[in-house]
Design an enzyme around this catalytic site. Sequence first.
Site, PDB file in Angstrom:
ATOM      1  N   SER A  36       0.852  -1.186   0.000  1.00  0.00           N
ATOM      2  CA  SER A  36       0.000   0.000   0.000  1.00  0.00           C
ATOM      3  C   SER A  36       0.888   1.236   0.000  1.00  0.00           C
ATOM      4  O   SER A  36       1.912   1.288   0.671  1.00  0.00           O
ATOM      5  CB  SER A  36      -0.940   0.007   1.204  1.00  0.00           C
ATOM      6  OG  SER A  36      -0.255  -0.338   2.373  1.00  0.00           O
ATOM      7  N   HIS A  68      -5.887  -1.815  -2.145  1.00  0.00           N
ATOM      8  CA  HIS A  68      -4.956  -2.768  -2.763  1.00  0.00           C
ATOM      9  C   HIS A  68      -5.545  -3.200  -4.102  1.00  0.00           C
ATOM     10  O   HIS A  68      -6.661  -3.677  -4.167  1.00  0.00           O
ATOM     11  CB  HIS A  68      -4.748  -3.985  -1.858  1.00  0.00           C
ATOM     12  CG  HIS A  68      -4.026  -3.656  -0.584  1.00  0.00           C
ATOM     13  ND1 HIS A  68      -3.030  -4.441  -0.067  1.00  0.00           N
ATOM     14  CD2 HIS A  68      -4.154  -2.620   0.264  1.00  0.00           C
ATOM     15  CE1 HIS A  68      -2.582  -3.906   1.039  1.00  0.00           C
ATOM     16  NE2 HIS A  68      -3.245  -2.794   1.274  1.00  0.00           N
ATOM     17  N   HIS A  94      -2.718 -10.823   2.318  1.00  0.00           N
ATOM     18  CA  HIS A  94      -2.094 -10.829   3.646  1.00  0.00           C
ATOM     19  C   HIS A  94      -2.627 -11.989   4.488  1.00  0.00           C
ATOM     20  O   HIS A  94      -3.755 -12.441   4.286  1.00  0.00           O
ATOM     21  CB  HIS A  94      -2.417  -9.523   4.390  1.00  0.00           C
ATOM     22  CG  HIS A  94      -1.927  -8.285   3.711  1.00  0.00           C
ATOM     23  ND1 HIS A  94      -2.615  -7.691   2.674  1.00  0.00           N
ATOM     24  CD2 HIS A  94      -0.824  -7.524   3.919  1.00  0.00           C
ATOM     25  CE1 HIS A  94      -1.942  -6.624   2.265  1.00  0.00           C
ATOM     26  NE2 HIS A  94      -0.851  -6.497   2.999  1.00  0.00           N
ATOM     27  N   TYR A  96      -3.715 -11.800   7.421  1.00  0.00           N
ATOM     28  CA  TYR A  96      -4.899 -11.394   8.201  1.00  0.00           C
ATOM     29  C   TYR A  96      -6.203 -11.533   7.436  1.00  0.00           C
ATOM     30  O   TYR A  96      -7.278 -11.427   8.021  1.00  0.00           O
ATOM     31  CB  TYR A  96      -4.745  -9.961   8.737  1.00  0.00           C
ATOM     32  CG  TYR A  96      -4.595  -8.876   7.686  1.00  0.00           C
ATOM     33  CD1 TYR A  96      -5.646  -8.495   6.873  1.00  0.00           C
ATOM     34  CD2 TYR A  96      -3.376  -8.216   7.540  1.00  0.00           C
ATOM     35  CE1 TYR A  96      -5.503  -7.495   5.917  1.00  0.00           C
ATOM     36  CE2 TYR A  96      -3.218  -7.214   6.593  1.00  0.00           C
ATOM     37  CZ  TYR A  96      -4.287  -6.865   5.790  1.00  0.00           C
ATOM     38  OH  TYR A  96      -4.132  -5.883   4.846  1.00  0.00           O
ATOM     39  N   GLU A  97      -6.116 -11.786   6.122  1.00  0.00           N
ATOM     40  CA  GLU A  97      -7.350 -11.972   5.357  1.00  0.00           C
ATOM     41  C   GLU A  97      -7.983 -13.328   5.635  1.00  0.00           C
ATOM     42  O   GLU A  97      -9.131 -13.574   5.249  1.00  0.00           O
ATOM     43  CB  GLU A  97      -7.070 -11.785   3.850  1.00  0.00           C
ATOM     44  CG  GLU A  97      -6.680 -10.347   3.528  1.00  0.00           C
ATOM     45  CD  GLU A  97      -6.279 -10.145   2.075  1.00  0.00           C
ATOM     46  OE1 GLU A  97      -7.022 -10.606   1.187  1.00  0.00           O
ATOM     47  OE2 GLU A  97      -5.212  -9.549   1.833  1.00  0.00           O
ATOM     48  N   ALA A 124       4.318  -0.902   3.387  1.00  0.00           N
ATOM     49  CA  ALA A 124       4.168   0.236   4.295  1.00  0.00           C
ATOM     50  C   ALA A 124       4.139  -0.360   5.694  1.00  0.00           C
ATOM     51  O   ALA A 124       3.603  -1.447   5.897  1.00  0.00           O
ATOM     52  CB  ALA A 124       2.875   0.976   3.999  1.00  0.00           C
ATOM     53  N   MET A 211       2.565  -6.129   8.379  1.00  0.00           N
ATOM     54  CA  MET A 211       1.735  -7.331   8.244  1.00  0.00           C
ATOM     55  C   MET A 211       1.967  -8.079   6.928  1.00  0.00           C
ATOM     56  O   MET A 211       1.076  -8.781   6.446  1.00  0.00           O
ATOM     57  CB  MET A 211       0.255  -6.938   8.371  1.00  0.00           C
ATOM     58  CG  MET A 211      -0.072  -6.206   9.675  1.00  0.00           C
ATOM     59  SD  MET A 211      -1.777  -5.679   9.761  1.00  0.00           S
ATOM     60  CE  MET A 211      -1.695  -4.479  11.121  1.00  0.00           C
ATOM     61  N   SER A 212       3.160  -7.940   6.353  1.00  0.00           N
ATOM     62  CA  SER A 212       3.399  -8.598   5.059  1.00  0.00           C
ATOM     63  C   SER A 212       4.864  -9.009   4.923  1.00  0.00           C
ATOM     64  O   SER A 212       5.581  -9.112   5.920  1.00  0.00           O
ATOM     65  CB  SER A 212       3.007  -7.649   3.917  1.00  0.00           C
ATOM     66  OG  SER A 212       3.914  -6.564   3.854  1.00  0.00           O
ATOM     67  N   ASN A 235       3.790   5.338   9.585  1.00  0.00           N
ATOM     68  CA  ASN A 235       3.303   5.880  10.863  1.00  0.00           C
ATOM     69  C   ASN A 235       4.298   5.485  11.945  1.00  0.00           C
ATOM     70  O   ASN A 235       5.026   4.507  11.798  1.00  0.00           O
ATOM     71  CB  ASN A 235       1.907   5.320  11.203  1.00  0.00           C
ATOM     72  CG  ASN A 235       1.895   3.797  11.271  1.00  0.00           C
ATOM     73  OD1 ASN A 235       1.721   3.123  10.262  1.00  0.00           O
ATOM     74  ND2 ASN A 235       2.117   3.253  12.451  1.00  0.00           N
ATOM     75  N   HIS A 247      -5.966   3.949   9.256  1.00  0.00           N
ATOM     76  CA  HIS A 247      -5.661   3.402   7.933  1.00  0.00           C
ATOM     77  C   HIS A 247      -5.551   4.537   6.911  1.00  0.00           C
ATOM     78  O   HIS A 247      -4.692   4.508   6.036  1.00  0.00           O
ATOM     79  CB  HIS A 247      -6.746   2.398   7.531  1.00  0.00           C
ATOM     80  CG  HIS A 247      -6.470   1.673   6.237  1.00  0.00           C
ATOM     81  ND1 HIS A 247      -5.342   0.893   6.052  1.00  0.00           N
ATOM     82  CD2 HIS A 247      -7.156   1.613   5.080  1.00  0.00           C
ATOM     83  CE1 HIS A 247      -5.360   0.388   4.838  1.00  0.00           C
ATOM     84  NE2 HIS A 247      -6.448   0.806   4.213  1.00  0.00           N
TER      85      HIS A 247
HETATM   86  I1  8IG Z   1       1.266   1.084   7.223  1.00  0.00           I
HETATM   87  O1  8IG Z   1       2.022   0.275  12.954  1.00  0.00           O
HETATM   88  C1  8IG Z   1       1.406  -0.001   8.820  1.00  0.00           C
HETATM   89  N1  8IG Z   1       1.320  -1.317   8.809  1.00  0.00           N
HETATM   90  N2  8IG Z   1       1.653  -4.239  12.377  1.00  0.00           N
HETATM   91  N3  8IG Z   1       1.844  -1.963  12.688  1.00  0.00           N
HETATM   92  C2  8IG Z   1       1.661  -3.037  11.866  1.00  0.00           C
HETATM   93  N4  8IG Z   1       1.465  -2.922  10.570  1.00  0.00           N
HETATM   94  C3  8IG Z   1       1.472  -1.691  10.060  1.00  0.00           C
HETATM   95  C4  8IG Z   1       1.646  -0.554  10.835  1.00  0.00           C
HETATM   96  C5  8IG Z   1       1.850  -0.689  12.216  1.00  0.00           C
HETATM   97  N5  8IG Z   1       1.601   0.505  10.021  1.00  0.00           N
END
Ligand code: 8IG
Length: 272
Positions: A36, A68, A94, A96-97, A124, A211-212, A235, A247
Amino acid sequence: MSDLYSDPLGTAALAATELARITGKDRHDVALVMGSGWVSAADALGTPTHEFEATDLPGFPAPTVFGHGGKIRSYDLQGEKGTIRALVFLGRTHLYEGKGIEPVVHGVRTAVKAGCKTIVLTNACGGINRDYAVGQPVLIKDHISLTAVSPLIGADFVDLTDLYSKRIRAILRAEDPTLAEGVYAHWRGPSYETPAEINMIRVIGGDLVGMSTVPEAIAAHALGAEVVAISLVSNAAAGITGEKLSHEEVMAAGKAAAGKMGELLSKVLHKI
Ligand code: 8IG
């Protein structure tokens, strides 16, 4: 008929064959997976020769996360050593899906079956290391898997000592000595970490959290490809600034840094 879950590599080979049919190219050289915020960075590569839906190839599930794309592009890039055929994935699946690990790594497996010797993974992520600023690219030098999920099954005891290619990292840092390197912690999500979890990750050596990337890096490396991974710090991780994570802000940070990322990617492709 091979099936993604019972025969993942067979399905990747089928997808590679269909890719060759669609593009008219018998092989590709390098693949890029755009996280992303990186999709506009792909635009900086120029005009693709082909763009199609990932679901046009066997084994790719429909994407579920807003923002995405789920598209695949093929590029002919003029490099110093001739034409580079680049395969670009806009969007990824991902963990988490909840579709399991196979769809998460199907893209990189397809790329390797299509001939790609180098896999460039982008994402990201949250920044834990306080030296990092939002909007900064960071090369991944190593990872910590906090999901306990591997894409490998069976007695495939793959060495991960040089998972994130030292060779390519050295080339990139010679080009841009300001490029930071860090350790990426893989978090399943989809909820972000708590501040306590971020403290834990810092203590165990994590600089970045996302998360990837980690399953794809392992799957590509296990098939013999050279892997390079670049995070865009989108972030500050939970508890670092006291702000809550949204998000929308994450997507905005990605968009804002896209030009810089595009330049970096061009460098990557022409120097490796
Ligand atoms: I963009 O702060 C993004 N993806 N786990 N933590 C996790 N995944 C992220 C974060 C975050 N920011």
